[in-house]
Write a protein that holds these residues in place. Sequence first.
Motif, mmCIF file in Angstrom:
data_model
loop_
_atom_site.group_PDB
_atom_site.id
_atom_site.type_symbol
_atom_site.label_atom_id
_atom_site.label_comp_id
_atom_site.label_asym_id
_atom_site.label_seq_id
_atom_site.Cartn_x
_atom_site.Cartn_y
_atom_site.Cartn_z
ATOM 1 N N ASP A 59 0.815 -1.218 0.000
ATOM 2 C CA ASP A 59 0.000 0.000 0.000
ATOM 3 C C ASP A 59 0.847 1.266 0.000
ATOM 4 O OD1 ASP A 59 -2.257 -1.561 0.142
ATOM 5 O OD2 ASP A 59 -2.476 -1.382 2.312
ATOM 6 N N GLU A 60 2.039 1.195 0.578
ATOM 7 C CA GLU A 60 2.866 2.390 0.720
ATOM 8 C C GLU A 60 3.400 2.896 -0.616
ATOM 9 O OE1 GLU A 60 3.351 3.997 3.649
ATOM 10 O OE2 GLU A 60 1.952 2.542 4.470
ATOM 11 N N GLY A 61 3.686 1.980 -1.527
ATOM 12 C CA GLY A 61 4.273 2.361 -2.807
ATOM 13 C C GLY A 61 5.757 2.641 -2.680
ATOM 14 N N PRO A 62 6.463 2.796 -3.806
ATOM 15 C CA PRO A 62 7.909 3.035 -3.764
ATOM 16 C C PRO A 62 8.261 4.289 -2.973
ATOM 17 C CG PRO A 62 7.203 2.508 -5.993
ATOM 18 C CD PRO A 62 5.947 2.721 -5.187
ATOM 19 N N LEU A 63 9.445 4.266 -2.405
ATOM 20 C CA LEU A 63 9.969 5.433 -1.696
ATOM 21 C C LEU A 63 10.444 6.492 -2.681
ATOM 22 C CD1 LEU A 63 12.299 5.206 1.390
ATOM 23 C CD2 LEU A 63 12.864 6.761 -0.458
ATOM 24 N N ALA A 64 10.988 6.030 -3.812
ATOM 25 C CA ALA A 64 11.517 6.957 -4.816
ATOM 26 C C ALA A 64 11.645 6.226 -6.144
ATOM 27 C CB ALA A 64 12.879 7.503 -4.379
ATOM 28 N N TYR A 65 11.905 6.987 -7.195
ATOM 29 C CA TYR A 65 12.190 6.435 -8.519
ATOM 30 C C TYR A 65 13.549 6.941 -8.985
ATOM 31 C CZ TYR A 65 7.208 5.247 -8.895
ATOM 32 O OH TYR A 65 5.958 4.729 -8.684
ATOM 33 N N VAL A 66 14.270 6.081 -9.703
ATOM 34 C CA VAL A 66 15.485 6.505 -10.390
ATOM 35 C C VAL A 66 15.125 6.643 -11.858
ATOM 36 C CG1 VAL A 66 17.901 6.033 -10.888
ATOM 37 C CG2 VAL A 66 16.892 5.218 -8.737
ATOM 38 N N GLU A 67 15.208 7.874 -12.364
ATOM 39 C CA GLU A 67 14.773 8.172 -13.728
ATOM 40 C C GLU A 67 15.919 8.794 -14.503
ATOM 41 O OE1 GLU A 67 10.126 9.110 -12.488
ATOM 42 O OE2 GLU A 67 11.621 10.707 -12.430
ATOM 43 N N GLU A 68 16.507 7.999 -15.420
ATOM 44 C CA GLU A 68 17.636 8.460 -16.231
ATOM 45 C C GLU A 68 18.741 9.070 -15.368
ATOM 46 O OE1 GLU A 68 17.995 7.859 -19.494
ATOM 47 O OE2 GLU A 68 16.145 6.697 -19.261
ATOM 48 N N GLY A 69 19.052 8.364 -14.282
ATOM 49 C CA GLY A 69 20.140 8.790 -13.411
ATOM 50 C C GLY A 69 19.766 9.821 -12.376
ATOM 51 N N ARG A 70 18.518 10.278 -12.404
ATOM 52 C CA ARG A 70 18.072 11.257 -11.424
ATOM 53 C C ARG A 70 17.110 10.606 -10.446
ATOM 54 N NH1 ARG A 70 16.934 16.809 -14.949
ATOM 55 N NH2 ARG A 70 19.059 16.994 -15.812
ATOM 56 N N LEU A 71 17.186 11.067 -9.208
ATOM 57 C CA LEU A 71 16.363 10.475 -8.151
ATOM 58 C C LEU A 71 15.167 11.380 -7.859
ATOM 59 C CD1 LEU A 71 16.429 7.983 -6.277
ATOM 60 C CD2 LEU A 71 17.530 9.427 -4.564
ATOM 61 N N ARG A 72 13.966 10.794 -7.924
ATOM 62 C CA ARG A 72 12.747 11.517 -7.561
ATOM 63 C C ARG A 72 12.192 10.888 -6.294
ATOM 64 N NH1 ARG A 72 7.151 11.131 -9.525
ATOM 65 N NH2 ARG A 72 7.840 9.680 -11.157
ATOM 66 N N VAL A 73 12.354 11.580 -5.178
ATOM 67 C CA VAL A 73 11.987 11.053 -3.865
ATOM 68 C C VAL A 73 10.528 11.384 -3.562
ATOM 69 C CG1 VAL A 73 12.516 11.069 -1.400
ATOM 70 C CG2 VAL A 73 14.363 11.287 -3.067
ATOM 71 N N LEU A 74 9.774 10.363 -3.129
ATOM 72 C CA LEU A 74 8.353 10.522 -2.839
ATOM 73 C C LEU A 74 8.044 10.533 -1.350
ATOM 74 C CD1 LEU A 74 7.003 7.919 -5.436
ATOM 75 C CD2 LEU A 74 7.385 10.361 -5.788
ATOM 76 N N ARG A 75 8.800 9.788 -0.583
ATOM 77 C CA ARG A 75 8.528 9.644 0.843
ATOM 78 C C ARG A 75 9.821 9.761 1.640
ATOM 79 N NH1 ARG A 75 7.252 4.953 2.555
ATOM 80 N NH2 ARG A 75 7.526 3.581 0.757
#
Length: 313
Positions: A179-195
């Motif tokens: 339910d929590e989902g990913p903490l972050a995504y790595v997108e083309e070498g960049r980190l997008r932090v969600l939590r």
Amino acid sequence: MQSTDDNIVILGTGGTIAGTAADPHDNVGYRAAQVGVEALVAAVPQLAGLSLQTEQVAQVDSKDMTHEVWQALALRVDHHLHRSDVRGIVITHGTDTLEETAYFLQRVLAPTKPVVFAAAMRPASSLRPDGPQNLLDAVRVASEAGARGVVAVLAGEVHGAAEVRKAHTYRTDAFSSGDEGPLAYVEEGRLRVLRAWPEGEAFGTDGLTRAPSAWPRVEIVTSHAGSDGRWVAALAALGAQGVVVAASGNGSVHQQLEAELLKLQAAGIRVLRSTRCASGPVLTTGSAVLPSAGLLTPVKARVELMLQLMAAG
């Protein structure tokens, strides 16, 4: 990606990411833990020139993970975390028990630096291995300013140790955080932090100085149609100090199995209820007679109970 003044330590433990098969088209009939961690790093050209240090802690198929490996890994991670010249740590690991090892390290160490698991669903010999990209992404996460705690990076997703679980048998995006989902995504070498990054109070490594054969024995049982629980008493006779029940639904336990578990609890053996469901917590009700493991999956509840018993001596 990182300052050369900050080292990233990469610890190898084996797994599919280090596996090989005779046929490069074969993504399931491989032997895990065949390639050393230095070779895994050398196979990723984008890592060349970075300030990396490698160390082979173990070389195992993660389905065969042992407490001895956990002990050795925790002590090596703790050692490198205390080095002022280390920015973060990456651990190459198999997928089968990754969620258990990650949770174990988070609860034992609660690191203020990033400890990042990298794994793969395809062997290194595959025509299209996923390990190299996952390893590159893991190093990226371990280099991130402000990152902390134990996480796992697979298929571009960053999962926290408390939530991560293997949710598919074969796909390269085999991991989920429920339910929590990913903490972050790595997108083309960049980190997008969600939590927020994982935090918490560490149990510490004092209890790990004992031989793993002396660690508290905690077993998992399953509640299912036809459970009668008669064999549960054998767990106590075999030295179990704790039992986790993988219950149905919201922690419901077959009445006959529950009766036997209550006998264990009355005899001083700790019992926790988790759930067989892929997502969701065990919500405590007024009629509950066995304590809930909350959001913890059965395998993580087992780790938690073992550490609690260890801390209690």
